[in-house]
Motif scaffolding. Structure first.
Motif, PDB file in Angstrom:
ATOM      1  N   HIS A   1       2.829  13.079  -0.066  1.00  0.00           N
ATOM      2  CA  HIS A   1       3.626  12.663  -1.138  1.00  0.00           C
ATOM      3  C   HIS A   1       4.272  13.929  -1.774  1.00  0.00           C
ATOM      4  N   PRO A   2       5.981  13.773  -1.979  1.00  0.00           N
ATOM      5  CA  PRO A   2       6.524  14.972  -2.478  1.00  0.00           C
ATOM      6  C   PRO A   2       5.974  15.530  -3.601  1.00  0.00           C
ATOM      7  N   GLU A   3       5.299  15.197  -4.459  1.00  0.00           N
ATOM      8  CA  GLU A   3       4.849  15.633  -5.833  1.00  0.00           C
ATOM      9  C   GLU A   3       3.225  15.742  -5.593  1.00  0.00           C
ATOM     10  N   ARG A   4       2.817  17.013  -5.216  1.00  0.00           N
ATOM     11  CA  ARG A   4       1.406  17.077  -4.966  1.00  0.00           C
ATOM     12  C   ARG A   4       0.619  16.585  -6.124  1.00  0.00           C
ATOM     13  N   GLY A   5      -0.562  15.983  -5.563  1.00  0.00           N
ATOM     14  CA  GLY A   5      -1.636  15.570  -6.553  1.00  0.00           C
ATOM     15  C   GLY A   5      -1.636  14.100  -6.603  1.00  0.00           C
TER      16      GLY A   5
ATOM     17  N   ASP B   1       2.360  -2.529  -3.195  1.00  0.00           N
ATOM     18  CA  ASP B   1       3.148  -1.379  -4.013  1.00  0.00           C
ATOM     19  C   ASP B   1       3.104  -0.130  -3.659  1.00  0.00           C
ATOM     20  N   PHE B   2       1.918   0.224  -3.051  1.00  0.00           N
ATOM     21  CA  PHE B   2       1.860   1.791  -2.479  1.00  0.00           C
ATOM     22  C   PHE B   2       2.763   1.750  -1.143  1.00  0.00           C
ATOM     23  N   ALA B   3       2.510   0.650  -0.284  1.00  0.00           N
ATOM     24  CA  ALA B   3       3.255   0.627   0.922  1.00  0.00           C
ATOM     25  C   ALA B   3       4.777   0.860   0.749  1.00  0.00           C
ATOM     26  N   ALA B   4       5.377   0.115  -0.207  1.00  0.00           N
ATOM     27  CA  ALA B   4       6.653   0.035  -0.636  1.00  0.00           C
ATOM     28  C   ALA B   4       7.179   1.537  -1.034  1.00  0.00           C
ATOM     29  N   ARG B   5       6.415   2.196  -1.953  1.00  0.00           N
ATOM     30  CA  ARG B   5       6.409   3.336  -2.358  1.00  0.00           C
ATOM     31  C   ARG B   5       6.595   4.291  -1.449  1.00  0.00           C
ATOM     32  N   HIS B   6       5.941   4.374  -0.527  1.00  0.00           N
ATOM     33  CA  HIS B   6       5.702   5.431   0.661  1.00  0.00           C
ATOM     34  C   HIS B   6       6.533   4.895   1.931  1.00  0.00           C
ATOM     35  N   GLY B   7       7.109   3.773   1.844  1.00  0.00           N
ATOM     36  CA  GLY B   7       7.752   3.272   3.058  1.00  0.00           C
ATOM     37  C   GLY B   7       7.047   3.117   4.310  1.00  0.00           C
ATOM     38  N   LEU B   8       5.680   2.689   4.020  1.00  0.00           N
ATOM     39  CA  LEU B   8       4.647   2.366   5.014  1.00  0.00           C
ATOM     40  C   LEU B   8       4.870   0.703   5.410  1.00  0.00           C
ATOM     41  N   ARG B   9       4.615   0.555   6.588  1.00  0.00           N
ATOM     42  CA  ARG B   9       4.575  -0.756   7.505  1.00  0.00           C
ATOM     43  C   ARG B   9       3.143  -0.820   8.316  1.00  0.00           C
ATOM     44  N   LEU B  10       2.968  -1.811   8.956  1.00  0.00           N
ATOM     45  CA  LEU B  10       1.833  -1.795   9.780  1.00  0.00           C
ATOM     46  C   LEU B  10       2.215  -0.974  10.934  1.00  0.00           C
ATOM     47  N   GLY B  11       1.214  -0.252  11.131  1.00  0.00           N
ATOM     48  CA  GLY B  11       1.120   0.716  12.308  1.00  0.00           C
ATOM     49  C   GLY B  11       1.362   2.506  12.064  1.00  0.00           C
ATOM     50  N   SER B  12       2.175   2.304  10.465  1.00  0.00           N
ATOM     51  CA  SER B  12       2.482   3.613  10.008  1.00  0.00           C
ATOM     52  C   SER B  12       1.017   4.579  10.015  1.00  0.00           C
ATOM     53  N   ARG B  13       1.324   5.739  10.030  1.00  0.00           N
ATOM     54  CA  ARG B  13       0.470   6.992   9.735  1.00  0.00           C
ATOM     55  C   ARG B  13       0.355   7.221   8.341  1.00  0.00           C
TER      56      ARG B  13
ATOM     57  N   GLY C   1     -12.210  16.734   5.093  1.00  0.00           N
ATOM     58  CA  GLY C   1     -11.106  17.453   5.837  1.00  0.00           C
ATOM     59  C   GLY C   1      -9.982  16.443   5.664  1.00  0.00           C
ATOM     60  N   PRO C   2      -8.625  16.694   6.264  1.00  0.00           N
ATOM     61  CA  PRO C   2      -7.832  15.793   6.516  1.00  0.00           C
ATOM     62  C   PRO C   2      -8.192  14.825   7.481  1.00  0.00           C
ATOM     63  N   ARG C   3      -7.460  13.583   7.119  1.00  0.00           N
ATOM     64  CA  ARG C   3      -7.672  12.557   8.125  1.00  0.00           C
ATOM     65  C   ARG C   3      -6.415  11.866   8.055  1.00  0.00           C
ATOM     66  N   GLU C   4      -6.258  11.321   9.351  1.00  0.00           N
ATOM     67  CA  GLU C   4      -4.815  10.561   9.687  1.00  0.00           C
ATOM     68  C   GLU C   4      -5.482   9.155   9.813  1.00  0.00           C
ATOM     69  N   LEU C   5      -4.851   8.267   8.906  1.00  0.00           N
ATOM     70  CA  LEU C   5      -5.236   6.760   9.157  1.00  0.00           C
ATOM     71  C   LEU C   5      -4.134   6.009   9.378  1.00  0.00           C
ATOM     72  N   VAL C   6      -4.444   4.854   9.787  1.00  0.00           N
ATOM     73  CA  VAL C   6      -3.276   4.024  10.412  1.00  0.00           C
ATOM     74  C   VAL C   6      -3.398   2.739   9.566  1.00  0.00           C
ATOM     75  N   VAL C   7      -2.092   2.444   9.072  1.00  0.00           N
ATOM     76  CA  VAL C   7      -2.064   1.151   8.114  1.00  0.00           C
ATOM     77  C   VAL C   7      -1.932   0.064   9.184  1.00  0.00           C
ATOM     78  N   ARG C   8      -3.100  -0.595   8.861  1.00  0.00           N
ATOM     79  CA  ARG C   8      -3.272  -1.912   9.672  1.00  0.00           C
ATOM     80  C   ARG C   8      -3.184  -3.299   9.228  1.00  0.00           C
ATOM     81  N   GLY C   9      -3.039  -3.214   7.808  1.00  0.00           N
ATOM     82  CA  GLY C   9      -2.898  -4.196   6.851  1.00  0.00           C
ATOM     83  C   GLY C   9      -2.223  -3.994   5.662  1.00  0.00           C
ATOM     84  N   ILE C  10      -1.538  -4.847   4.644  1.00  0.00           N
ATOM     85  CA  ILE C  10      -0.924  -4.703   3.587  1.00  0.00           C
ATOM     86  C   ILE C  10      -1.608  -5.868   2.575  1.00  0.00           C
TER      87      ILE C  10
END
Length: 868
Positions: free
Chosen positions: A102-106, A153-165, A173-182
């Motif tokens: 997210h461009p605005e931290r927090g 709403d969250f997906a649209a705001r961040h430009g996420l689609r199925l398969g997005s990281r 710690g940091p985790r990289e999740l995969v969007v597998r459902g909207i």
């Protein structure tokens, strides 16, 4: 004469002739209505958003098994499912992670860890249709450790689609999740303003440090759906008792809606700000309308006498003034309703930040203007106006033609009336002290705000007596300084005590409100600073994903404490953990400190029990717990009593070995040694780590080492003790920002009242000013006399307003804040604000008098002499 004709030929003509005064009155009324409506809208919207979020999360659950942020042992799930009458039970992990892209931290994402199959019996999720066949079996998809479902709403705001990281920062710690459902905007996906994601429950346990692979972990709560046949309240209560027996000692059982009530009770500071804003706006609104209608009666006395001589009844005159007030207030109410919506939209983001930091991340979904809000606007405008107009309308109806011919009838007040008003004012002030003393038995809003209202109104009733006593002496000073113009200014005030008292009250209320707010904020800031100086003595503070650790911040693993302790330049490391836990049906705070090292620098402000060091030694030995004074008052506890707490390892009973001052909130806090906490709550996670350096010169080296070794892994924030204190102060003071807004509005309305009154006073003295001009007074002398009169009014208003403000602020600071918010404040006077209040009073008076003064100086002499 018919009412319609009276309105047409009398009222509307007067309004046209005095268009500026009419506009000022309507504007002042609209401002008062706007504040009241805004507070109701925000109050309703915020609490409705809490209720809706709780309902969305609860789904079909009738009961919830919880233990606050301590969580419940995993083994309780099967116990609950085995209880007779339980149809389904689903465990839930409810935590949050920081969105790293997210461009605005927090920006924080609320994460539900669920067993999708079991949870579908409690909550309903709707998946948007995608172009991937993996959605055919969401249970299999979500059970993958890196899978996440996010809202539309969250997906649209961040430009996420199925398969997005989706990279997020969690406790481990940091985790990289995969969007597998909207998720569609239904059920829980509507909660938290759409900032929601689903993970597999066991993946969430590992991510948030609530379980270790291969070992039993903890859930945040277990939601229970009962058998549909248990529809009777008594049967539900019996089922609750059975579940409570099954989880005894490790968790509590309650209806989900009680969680919303608990969270609402934690908004003490914001609620107090709302209540104070409404009360002050109501008082000022009543005064403004009373002021305007009283002046109207004074100015139109000859007209009223003429109407009476033509056969108009006293009742008709009273009705005329009441109808005038109704029309003006209706216009003001409509404008205030529109303005109230605008103010509410401005305030809501601030309230959302306060809630998100400490209570529940949520978004106000809408501002609903329903019948209640419309009625509030109507009562705030029309109702207030009718009440305020009642006395002036009765006075208007009593004016006889003979009295109306007397020029001094307008402004003259009989000494007997002054005495009666003074006694009534004194009685109200005495009542205000009685209400303040009754804070322990009355609701704090009724006690504190009722006392404030009685004191302000009582002071207003005392103003004629104050004018009679103070103006002559002040006039002599003015005459000595400015000669005949000073004497003329004082004589004008002294000759019309009623008019002077009305203007003086307008100044007094505005200055008193300013002083009340300034004193509250200074007492808050100074007391908090003193407490933080005692409590935060470390050089550096380390937390994850947030500059100041709190209930909503990411947690850090306990092992990090030992790793930081080994760094060169580090002298002492102190872990800190804060949990929201249930106690006797409410939410309180449990704080754990490593008192083996913390007691070297932490200094408690003790209320009862041994001195700070001995108290800390007792906690470190495991002799018991310490409780804050707010906790002791809320739950009726004293030194030596015990508290019973449900822990993941069972019920534990702790003696109270000390009571101290704290700022945890209205329900207070419980402090415990970290070793006892780790043993009984079965977790070593920490919220923050305080570091004491060997020397100040080691700061840069230690900060660099911590960032290099652990910063990226845990997204660490490292700040100095000065920055820590500033952040904590900022977060707490946010809850009182509504009080600051009140100060501005009340000052503005009071200024309008002063302008209104002085305009009327100049008009009332038109003939007198004409005579002065006829005997040689220059325009500059007339202006100077009017401004000197305003200066004297402002000075008197400043003195009396400051005195009233301090007298009202003291019980507000010492009693109301303590009872409602749980904070033990010392009373501190903001001397700078007091000086500013004095300057403001004079400046407002002179500024308000300038236009009337210029208008008076430009009056045509012959026209002025012929006036009336």
């Amino acid at each position: 004469m018919k009412l319609a004709n009276l309105l047409r030929y009398v009222t509307f003509a007067q309004w046209r002739a005095n268009a500026l005064r009419t506009a000022l009155t309507t504007l002042g009324l609209a401002l008062g209505v706007a504040v009241i409506v805004a507070m109701r809208l925000v109050n309703g919207a915020v609490f409705e958003s809490i209720r809706a979020s709780v309902d969305d999360v609860a789904g079909r659950a009738v009961l919830s098994v919880t233990n606050g942020q301590a969580g419940v042992p995993e083994e309780l799930l099967e116990r609950v499912r085995a209880v007779p009458g339980v149809k389904a039970a689903a465990a839930l992990i409810l935590d949050s992670g920081l969105v790293l892209d997210h461009p605005e931290r927090g920006e924080r994402l609320q994460i539900f860890g669920v067993d999708y199959l079991a949870d579908s019996e409690v909550r309903s999720y709707e998946l948007e249709k995608g172009d991937g066949s993996e959605l055919d079996d969401p249970i299999v998809v979500l059970s993958q450790p890196d899978s996440v479902f996010v809202t539309r709403d969250f997906a649209a705001r961040h430009g996420l689609r199925l398969g997005s990281r989706l990279p997020i920062q969690v406790s481990t710690g940091p985790r990289e999740l995969v969007v597998r459902g909207i998720l569609a905007a239904a059920g829980p996906a509507k909660a938290f303003g759409g900032m929601l994601a689903l993970m597999d429950i066991y993946a969430a346990q590992l991510a948030f440090g609530k379980g270790v692979a291969g070992e039993p972990g903890r859930f945040d709560q277990i939601d229970v759906v009962l058998d549909p046949t248990l529809d009777d309240a008594a049967e539900v209560d019996a089922a609750r008792d059975r579940i409570a027996a099954a989880v005894a000692g490790t968790a509590t059982v309650a209806r989900p809606e009680s969680r919303g009530e608990q969270m609402q009770s934690m908004l003490g500071a914001t609620k107090l700000g709302f209540a104070q804003a409404q009360a002050l706006s109501f008082i000022v609104g009543v005064f403004l309308v009373f002021n305007t209608m009283s002046i109207a009666v004074v100015q139109r006395r000859r007209e009223i006498g003429l109407l009476r001589s033509l056969g108009t009844t006293a009742g008709a005159i009273r009705t005329l003034f009441l109808v005038e007030a109704t029309i003006l207030s209706a216009i003001g109410s409509v404008a205030g309703l529109v303005g109230g919506v605008a103010i509410a939209r401005t305030i809501i983001p601030m309230v959302e930040r306060v809630m998100g930091s400490w209570i529940l991340a949520t978004t106000v979904r809408s501002l609903t203007i329903g019948p209640v809000e419309l009625l509030a606007a109507l009562m705030a405008g029309v109702g207030v106006s009718l009440v305020a107009t009642l006395v002036p309308s009765i006075q208007a109806g009593r004016i006889s033609p003979l009295v109306a011919l007397r020029r001094d009838a307008a402004t003259r007040i009989e000494p007997r009336t002054i005495r009666r008003l003074g006694w009534a004012g004194a009685a109200l002030i005495a009542l205000s002290f009685a209400l303040g003393a009754a804070a322990a038995v009355l609701p704090v809003e009724a006690s504190a705000l009722g006392a404030m209202g009685c004191r302000v109104i009582g002071a207003a009733l005392l103003m004629p007596a104050a004018v009679t006593a103070l103006v002559p002496a002040a006039g002599r000073v003015l005459e000595a300084a400015f000669g005949i113009q000073g004497r003329l200014a004082a004589d004008n005030l002294k000759s019309a005590p009623g008019r002077t008292a009305v203007t003086l009250t307008a100044i007094l209320i505005g200055i008193a409100a300013y002083v009340i707010v300034a004193t509250l904020m200074r007492s808050l800031d100074t007391s908090l600073s003193d407490w933080l100086d005692h409590y935060i003595a470390s050089d550096l503070s380390v937390s994850a994903s947030s500059r100041v650790a709190g209930p909503k911040a990411n947690k850090l693993p306990g092992g990090l404490v030992d790793e930081i302790r080994e760094l060169p330049g580090v002298r002492i490391v102190r872990p800190f953990r804060l949990l929201q836990i249930p106690y006797q049906g409410e939410i309180t705070m449990l704080l754990s400190l490593d008192l083996g090292v913390a007691r070297r620098t932490v200094r408690y402000q003790m209320i009862a029990g041994p001195p700070s060091k001995a108290f800390e030694d007792a906690l470190h030995r495991g002799d018991g717990v310490g409780v804050s004074d707010a906790f002791a008052r809320r739950f009726g506890k004293r030194l030596g009593d015990t508290v019973e707490l449900e822990t993941p390892s069972g019920k534990r009973t702790f003696p109270i070995v000390g009571v101290f001052a704290d700022w945890a909130g209205p329900t207070g806090s419980i402090h415990i040694d970290r070793a006892v906490f780790v043993r009984d709550w079965q977790t070593d996670l920490v919220d923050s780590i305080s570091i004491d350096l060997v020397t100040p010169a080691d700061e840069e080296r230690v900060v660099s080492a911590v960032r290099a070794r652990f910063g990226r892994r845990y997204d660490l924030q490292i700040i100095t003790s000065r920055e820590t204190k500033s952040e904590i102060t900022s977060q707490i003071v946010q809850g009182f920002q509504m009080t600051r807004a009140t100060e501005v509005v009340v000052l503005l309305i009071s200024a309008l009242g002063v302008v209104n009154t002085l305009l009327a006073a100049i008009l009332d003295r038109t003939r007198e000013i004409g005579i002065l001009r006829a005997i040689g007074a220059t325009r500059a002398q007339v202006v100077r006399a009017v401004l000197l009169e305003a200066s004297l009014l402002g000075s008197l208003g400043a003195v009396l307003g400051i005195a009233l403000g301090l007298a009202t602020a003291y019980p507000f600071v010492k009693v109301a804040i303590l009872e409602l918010v749980g904070w033990h404040l010392d009373f501190h006077v903001d001397l700078t604000a007091v000086a500013v209040a004095g300057v403001l009073a004079v400046a407002i008076s002179i500024g308000a008098a300038y236009y009337p003064a210029r208008k008076a100086s430009r009056l045509d002499v012959l026209t002025a002499i012929q006036y009336e």
